[in-house]
Scaffold this active site. Structure first.
Site, PDB file in Angstrom:
ATOM      1  N   ASN A   1     108.832  43.798 125.805  1.00 28.29           N
ATOM      2  CA  ASN A   1     110.300  43.728 125.699  1.00 28.29           C
ATOM      3  C   ASN A   1     110.632  43.414 124.241  1.00 28.29           C
ATOM      4  OD1 ASN A   1     112.947  42.760 125.621  1.00 28.29           O
ATOM      5  ND2 ASN A   1     112.841  41.816 127.647  1.00 28.29           N
TER       6      ASN A   1
ATOM      7  N   CYS B   1     119.567  41.758 123.907  1.00 29.45           N
ATOM      8  CA  CYS B   1     118.940  43.039 124.261  1.00 29.45           C
ATOM      9  C   CYS B   1     119.967  44.169 124.366  1.00 29.45           C
ATOM     10  CB  CYS B   1     118.190  42.914 125.576  1.00 29.45           C
ATOM     11  SG  CYS B   1     117.025  41.551 125.579  1.00 29.45           S
TER      12      CYS B   1
ATOM     13  N   HIS C   1     117.158  49.509 128.549  1.00 29.14           N
ATOM     14  CA  HIS C   1     116.435  48.440 127.840  1.00 29.14           C
ATOM     15  C   HIS C   1     115.167  48.126 128.628  1.00 29.14           C
ATOM     16  CE1 HIS C   1     115.183  44.698 126.256  1.00 29.14           C
ATOM     17  NE2 HIS C   1     115.601  43.995 127.284  1.00 29.14           N
TER      18      HIS C   1
END
Ligand code: UT7
Length: 354
Positions: free
Chosen positions: A311, A124, A281
């Site tokens: 996500n 990520c 993020h």
């Protein structure tokens, strides 16, 4: 601290985010859709994660398609020809193959050859790592124009019968085109003229790897670790799928998010009020809200769109960046802090005067 770079006092070029673009696969998946397959509910997912919908690629769409279309959109937005690119960095943990890099094929498909191209695997954190690398290359004068893409098809790599992971992730791609700006010059924390990165950090703690991991296949698990990982709390019974110990990642992310913001403020002497926006993020709404509360930030100071996209790993920060630019939430000269945490464990910040 190792991994932290506060801008050295040397002759440098300004760097601009000249354009952005995104690509989402067309299939939107709601919490209700997921609750058809596993024992969960819209209420649980919304309350625990903030996610309401996410997008999944169909069988015919690969991460290369998403990355290429995001890059094409960003080039158009930046009014830059593909042939102007010196380098294409593609942050992903779901590349099509180990070799060639997906980046090389994307560069070829848009007509950017013989630009350099490589995939960057920092989970990520990958897009923020990429922003830091690209801006450093440009500000040093070694490159003039670099595409940084974050693209993932994590829906292919989760166990859709594991309710602890299948609710969280979505597929997407986002891209930023970075260009040298000699007129603007390098940025400063106090004066508004320069453009580029004021502070950057890239960190990892590989000893924490088993909190979040994704082997390509069973045979890729180191043999000595196989019995160990299958007793980990995150184990979901499918060795070639993403495995996550959610609570461990959650706690780590809350602590690191706060530390990253503090580190960037300390390094630059800025105050939270000086920042126009924090673009984190999109891991879990509760992680982001905790960091926001810790610094007493107003709601609109920390951008959240996880409700719509879930996500999307390396794609989440460029998705946010694109929305913030196109909606006028950030404009020329604003101070913007990008930050991300992901598998590895890795974490990274990039503080810009955009
Ligand atoms: O991008 C970086 C990578 N990942 C992350 O940032 C993820 C970080 N972690 C998280 O976001 C959260 O840990 C999750 C969303 C994954 C899980 O939320 P949680 O509040 O930490 O739940 P939990 O794992 O503590 O589980 C609490 C309960 C358990 O039931 P019992 O044992 O208390 O009866 C779980 O079995 O919730 C249950 N549960 C669910 N229930 C309904 C777990 N997943 C679900 C589900 N639906 N999908």
């Amino acid at each position: 601290m190792p991994g932290r770079v506060t801008t050295p006092d040397v002759q440098r070029l300004g760097v601009r985010i000249a354009g952005t673009g995104v690509c989402l696969p067309p299939r939107r998946v709601s919490n209700h859709d997921i609750a058809q397959r596993v024992d969960t509910s819209d209420d649980w997912i919304t309350k625990r994660t903030g996610i309401q919908t996410r997008y999944f690629a169909d069988d015919a769409t690969t991460v290369r398609d998403l990355a290429r279309d995001a890059l094409l959109a960003a080039l158009e937005d930046a009014k830059v020809e593909a042939s102007d690119l010196d380098l294409v960095i593609l942050a992903t943990i779901t590349p099509e193959m180990a070799c060639p890099s997906t980046a090389a094929r994307v560069a070829a498909e848009v007509g950017a050859t013989p630009a350099g191209a490589f995939d960057l695997a920092a989970a990520c954190s990958g897009f923020v790592y990429g922003l830091n690398l690209a801006s450093s290359l440009i500000e040093s004068g070694r490159n003039r124009c670099v595409a940084v893409i974050g693209a993932e098809t994590l829906s292919r790599h989760v166990n859709h019968d594991d309710r602890r992971t299948c609710i969280l992730f979505g597929d997407a791609a986002g891209c930023a085109i970075l260009r040298a700006d000699e007129d603007a010059g390098p940025p400063s924390a106090t004066a508004s003229g320069g453009r580029g990165v004021l502070h950057q950090a890239m960190h990892s703690r590989g000893e924490l790897w088993s909190a979040l991991y994704m082997p390509r296949a069973n045979k890729h698990i180191p043999p000595e670790l196989d019995p160990a990982v299958t007793t980990e709390p995150g184990w979901n019974g499918q060795l070639d799928a993403l495995q996550m110990h959610g609570q461990e990642v959650f706690k780590f992310a809350v602590i690191q998010t706060c530390d990253m913001i503090q580190e960037a403020l300390d390094a630059t002497g800025l105050k939270p009020d000086d920042l126009k926006l924090i673009i984190p993020h999109q891991s879990n709404q509760r992680i982001m809200a905790t960091a926001r509360d810790r610094f007493g930030l107003p709601k609109d100071k920390l951008y959240i769109n996880i409700d719509r996209f879930g996500n999307t790993s390396a794609a989440s920060v460029p998705l946010c960046l694109h929305e913030c630019r196109t909606q006028g939430k950030i404009t020329d000269g604003d101070l913007v802090l990008f930050l991300a945490i992901g598998g590895g464990m890795t974490w990274s910040t990039s503080l810009w005067r955009v």
